[in-house]
Design a protein around this motif. Structure first.
Motif, PDB file in Angstrom:
ATOM      1  N   VAL A  15      40.360  31.245  68.707  1.00  0.00           N
ATOM      2  CA  VAL A  15      40.129  32.006  67.130  1.00  0.00           C
ATOM      3  C   VAL A  15      39.227  32.762  66.608  1.00  0.00           C
ATOM      4  O   VAL A  15      37.442  31.610  66.800  1.00  0.00           O
ATOM      5  CB  VAL A  15      40.904  30.910  66.188  1.00  0.00           C
ATOM      6  N   VAL A  16      39.135  33.668  66.137  1.00  0.00           N
ATOM      7  CA  VAL A  16      37.771  34.215  66.168  1.00  0.00           C
ATOM      8  C   VAL A  16      38.274  35.167  65.134  1.00  0.00           C
ATOM      9  O   VAL A  16      39.222  36.135  64.284  1.00  0.00           O
ATOM     10  CB  VAL A  16      37.955  35.580  67.171  1.00  0.00           C
ATOM     11  N   GLY A  17      37.227  35.076  64.013  1.00  0.00           N
ATOM     12  CA  GLY A  17      36.642  35.710  62.978  1.00  0.00           C
ATOM     13  C   GLY A  17      36.408  36.878  62.788  1.00  0.00           C
ATOM     14  O   GLY A  17      35.688  37.143  63.378  1.00  0.00           O
ATOM     15  N   ASN A  18      36.478  37.764  61.684  1.00  0.00           N
ATOM     16  CA  ASN A  18      35.877  39.113  61.512  1.00  0.00           C
ATOM     17  C   ASN A  18      36.051  39.756  60.346  1.00  0.00           C
ATOM     18  O   ASN A  18      36.690  40.260  59.216  1.00  0.00           O
ATOM     19  CB  ASN A  18      36.500  40.493  62.373  1.00  0.00           C
ATOM     20  N   PHE A  19      35.181  39.176  59.197  1.00  0.00           N
ATOM     21  CA  PHE A  19      35.038  38.984  57.798  1.00  0.00           C
ATOM     22  C   PHE A  19      35.020  40.630  57.496  1.00  0.00           C
ATOM     23  O   PHE A  19      35.198  40.422  56.584  1.00  0.00           O
ATOM     24  CB  PHE A  19      34.251  37.745  57.560  1.00  0.00           C
ATOM     25  N   ARG A  20      33.884  40.912  57.895  1.00  0.00           N
ATOM     26  CA  ARG A  20      33.412  42.532  57.536  1.00  0.00           C
ATOM     27  C   ARG A  20      33.113  42.746  55.980  1.00  0.00           C
ATOM     28  O   ARG A  20      33.190  43.723  55.058  1.00  0.00           O
ATOM     29  CB  ARG A  20      35.168  43.170  57.379  1.00  0.00           C
ATOM     30  N   LEU A  21      32.763  41.728  55.509  1.00  0.00           N
ATOM     31  CA  LEU A  21      31.662  42.126  54.309  1.00  0.00           C
ATOM     32  C   LEU A  21      30.426  42.098  54.366  1.00  0.00           C
ATOM     33  O   LEU A  21      29.625  42.834  54.424  1.00  0.00           O
ATOM     34  CB  LEU A  21      31.920  39.833  54.273  1.00  0.00           C
ATOM     35  N   ALA A  22      29.804  41.523  55.162  1.00  0.00           N
ATOM     36  CA  ALA A  22      27.797  41.770  55.703  1.00  0.00           C
ATOM     37  C   ALA A  22      27.986  41.403  57.172  1.00  0.00           C
ATOM     38  O   ALA A  22      28.741  40.224  57.973  1.00  0.00           O
ATOM     39  CB  ALA A  22      26.680  41.181  54.810  1.00  0.00           C
ATOM     40  N   ASN A  23      27.496  42.020  58.240  1.00  0.00           N
ATOM     41  CA  ASN A  23      26.904  41.522  59.628  1.00  0.00           C
ATOM     42  C   ASN A  23      25.542  40.372  59.551  1.00  0.00           C
ATOM     43  O   ASN A  23      24.371  40.828  59.588  1.00  0.00           O
ATOM     44  CB  ASN A  23      27.087  42.834  60.493  1.00  0.00           C
ATOM     45  N   THR A  24      25.775  38.822  59.298  1.00  0.00           N
ATOM     46  CA  THR A  24      25.207  38.015  58.898  1.00  0.00           C
ATOM     47  C   THR A  24      24.607  37.703  60.424  1.00  0.00           C
ATOM     48  O   THR A  24      23.492  36.383  60.383  1.00  0.00           O
ATOM     49  CB  THR A  24      25.477  37.049  57.624  1.00  0.00           C
ATOM     50  N   GLY A  25      25.615  36.844  61.723  1.00  0.00           N
ATOM     51  CA  GLY A  25      25.864  37.016  62.431  1.00  0.00           C
ATOM     52  C   GLY A  25      24.250  36.784  63.668  1.00  0.00           C
ATOM     53  O   GLY A  25      23.841  36.614  64.643  1.00  0.00           O
ATOM     54  N   SER A  26      24.220  38.408  62.979  1.00  0.00           N
ATOM     55  CA  SER A  26      22.709  38.852  64.907  1.00  0.00           C
ATOM     56  C   SER A  26      21.900  39.773  63.219  1.00  0.00           C
ATOM     57  O   SER A  26      22.641  40.239  62.575  1.00  0.00           O
ATOM     58  CB  SER A  26      23.699  39.746  65.088  1.00  0.00           C
ATOM     59  N   LEU A  27      20.763  40.333  63.824  1.00  0.00           N
ATOM     60  CA  LEU A  27      19.591  41.441  63.203  1.00  0.00           C
ATOM     61  C   LEU A  27      20.601  43.155  63.760  1.00  0.00           C
ATOM     62  O   LEU A  27      20.276  44.375  62.457  1.00  0.00           O
ATOM     63  CB  LEU A  27      18.912  41.616  63.094  1.00  0.00           C
ATOM     64  N   SER A  28      22.027  42.652  63.856  1.00  0.00           N
ATOM     65  CA  SER A  28      22.084  44.487  64.290  1.00  0.00           C
ATOM     66  C   SER A  28      23.138  44.769  63.767  1.00  0.00           C
ATOM     67  O   SER A  28      23.906  44.340  63.238  1.00  0.00           O
ATOM     68  CB  SER A  28      23.140  44.114  66.112  1.00  0.00           C
ATOM     69  N   PHE A  29      23.726  45.953  63.410  1.00  0.00           N
ATOM     70  CA  PHE A  29      24.262  46.850  62.230  1.00  0.00           C
ATOM     71  C   PHE A  29      25.379  46.850  62.762  1.00  0.00           C
ATOM     72  O   PHE A  29      27.222  46.646  62.254  1.00  0.00           O
ATOM     73  CB  PHE A  29      23.898  47.736  61.525  1.00  0.00           C
ATOM     74  N   TYR A  30      25.747  46.400  64.476  1.00  0.00           N
ATOM     75  CA  TYR A  30      26.674  47.471  65.049  1.00  0.00           C
ATOM     76  C   TYR A  30      27.614  45.502  65.470  1.00  0.00           C
ATOM     77  O   TYR A  30      28.362  45.236  66.213  1.00  0.00           O
ATOM     78  CB  TYR A  30      25.998  47.707  66.386  1.00  0.00           C
ATOM     79  N   LEU A  31      26.870  44.441  65.246  1.00  0.00           N
ATOM     80  CA  LEU A  31      27.927  43.771  66.094  1.00  0.00           C
ATOM     81  C   LEU A  31      28.750  42.774  65.194  1.00  0.00           C
ATOM     82  O   LEU A  31      27.824  42.188  64.369  1.00  0.00           O
ATOM     83  CB  LEU A  31      26.836  42.636  66.978  1.00  0.00           C
TER      84      LEU A  31
END
Length: 429
Positions: free
Chosen positions: A201-217
């Motif tokens: 099960v994978v989450g994609n919250f789309r509030l901000a990209n905080t799992g990495s320093l990449s804007f794209y991830l």
């Protein structure tokens, strides 16, 4: 004939009545059993309603996350001890594991250790003959960069995360790469894991990209979508490349394992949004609208239909590992300025954007063939369609061979490229 049929049906019913479905819940880092809220009780209730002739029991394995002296291997041994003390199995009993975040890493590490007979015979018996389902909720199989933030904050003040468990979850950690490689290269482990029913099960919250320093991830505020499942492309080089046709030495495999389901939810409860692992009390008493809960229930009751993931996340991840041989005439530089990696389109139709390095790591290699390794992580987003073709170009200062490798890219998926670094002098006698 009718009597025989009735007797046969009665015999099957008795077997079902005698068997127990054991559900083991394992929480993640910096949390506890409460992270599941009412998911455990809800699943017991719904499974009991669905299969009234089969008993269901739950177990909450809790471990001392947040303490510096423990890592995933320690938690795995604790799980082994917990199961020996608490899980009694009858002949037809089955076991399913529902694990959140780091709990999924503990689960797969337990499977690996049990099959290699490094744990108790009890764990070996469970893994070998009793596992029915494995469900992971936001588990960072390919790592996360956010683990570096609390590691840094620990220098300032006390923090609720343990140092060792955080390092285990970092992009390119020895633990994660070792776990991935063992399930890839060890045929026994590989055959086993393909025989088990797995849901990521994978989450994609789309509030901000905080799992990495990449804007794209894209991520669930903690784990990138590309990390939270077990599917990836793998380009592997284990021999000297031909200087005139260097890509001939690269082997390619599309590694696919289990089922993935993507949801617009955060890693844990955030503001008023329920996280991946929790469920409301309505899921116990009434009919709830929690999409993750129903997906897990359907998977456990084997009513699940594979999800269409196209459009859920446009991110892709590329992990490049350069291995420097012990026999090489060159010494690896740990200065990132001496490396240039770029990812460009092959077709040139604007299929994806990004492809820039956002995370770099240099380390001593644990592989006896190599003296050191360098990790580079690139991310981007596919604009149209679900897949794209990219050209990965790698150049290193100091006389190394320039490499140009065409690779596959896919939405919500990682591409792993593992190459050996060869220089001009390495081809001379």
């Amino acid at each position: 004939m009718k009597k025989i049929f009735i007797l046969f049906f009665f015999f099957l019913s008795l077997q079902s009545l005698a068997s127990v479905h054991h559900l083991i819940f394992i929480h993640g880092i910096a949390s506890g059993p409460g992270t599941f809220d009412y998911m455990d009780e809800g699943l017991l209730k719904k499974l009991g309603d669905e299969y009234p002739l089969r008993a269901h029991k739950k177990y909450m394995f809790s471990y001392p996350t947040g303490q510096d002296q423990y890592d995933v291997n320690d938690f795995t041994e604790m799980l082994d001890s917990y199961l020996k003390e608490n899980l009694d199995l009858s002949q037809n009993d089955k076991v399913s594991v529902i694990a959140h975040s780091q709990g999924g890493l503990v689960t797969f590490n337990w499977i690996r250790a049990a099959l290699r007979k490094k744990l108790s015979q009890h764990s070996y018996e469970i893994v070998k003959n009793r596992i029915e389902h494995i469900i992971t909720l936001g588990t960072p199989f390919q790592g996360t960069q956010i683990a570096k933030v609390p590691l840094y904050l620990r220098k300032v003040k006390d923090f609720i995360f343990g140092k060792k468990e955080l390092r285990d979850m970092l992009f390119g950690s020895d633990f994660l790469v070792g776990l991935r490689n063992d399930f890839f290269f060890d045929q026994k482990l590989r055959d086993y894991i393909h025989s088990v029913k797995i849901l990521n099960v994978v989450g994609n919250f789309r509030l901000a990209n905080t799992g990495s320093l990449s804007f794209y991830l894209q991520d669930d505020l903690a784990v990138p979508v590309t990390s939270a499942h077990l599917n990836y492309y793998y380009y592997l080089e284990r021999e000297r490349p031909d200087p005139f046709s260097s890509n001939r030495s690269i082997k390619y495999l599309n590694f696919e394992l289990g089922e993935q389901a993507f949801f617009t939810r955060p890693h844990m409860d955030f503001l008023r949004k329920q996280g991946l692992s929790g469920a409301e009390i309505e899921c116990v008493e009434y009919v709830c609208e929690n999409d993750v809960f129903w997906k897990v229930f359907q998977f456990l009751s084997e009513q699940s239909k594979k999800s269409d993931i196209d459009g859920r996340s446009s991110s892709f991840l590329v992990h490049v590992r350069l291995n420097f041989l012990k026999t090489s005439k060159y010494k690896m530089s740990d200065n990132s300025k001496n490396y240039k990696l770029s990812l460009s389109e092959i077709n040139g139709h604007g299929e994806f954007g990004g492809g820039h390095v956002f995370y770099t790591r240099f380390m001593k290699s644990k592989d006896p063939r190599y003296k050191s390794s360098a990790d580079f992580y690139l991310a981007g987003k596919i604009r149209d369609g679900s897949k794209a073709k990219g050209l990965l170009e790698i150049s290193i200062r100091g006389g190394y061979m320039i490499r140009k490798v065409p690779i596959n890219l896919e939405r919500s998926k990682a591409t792993i490229v593992e190459l050996e670094a060869w220089g001009i002098k390495d081809y001379l006698p």
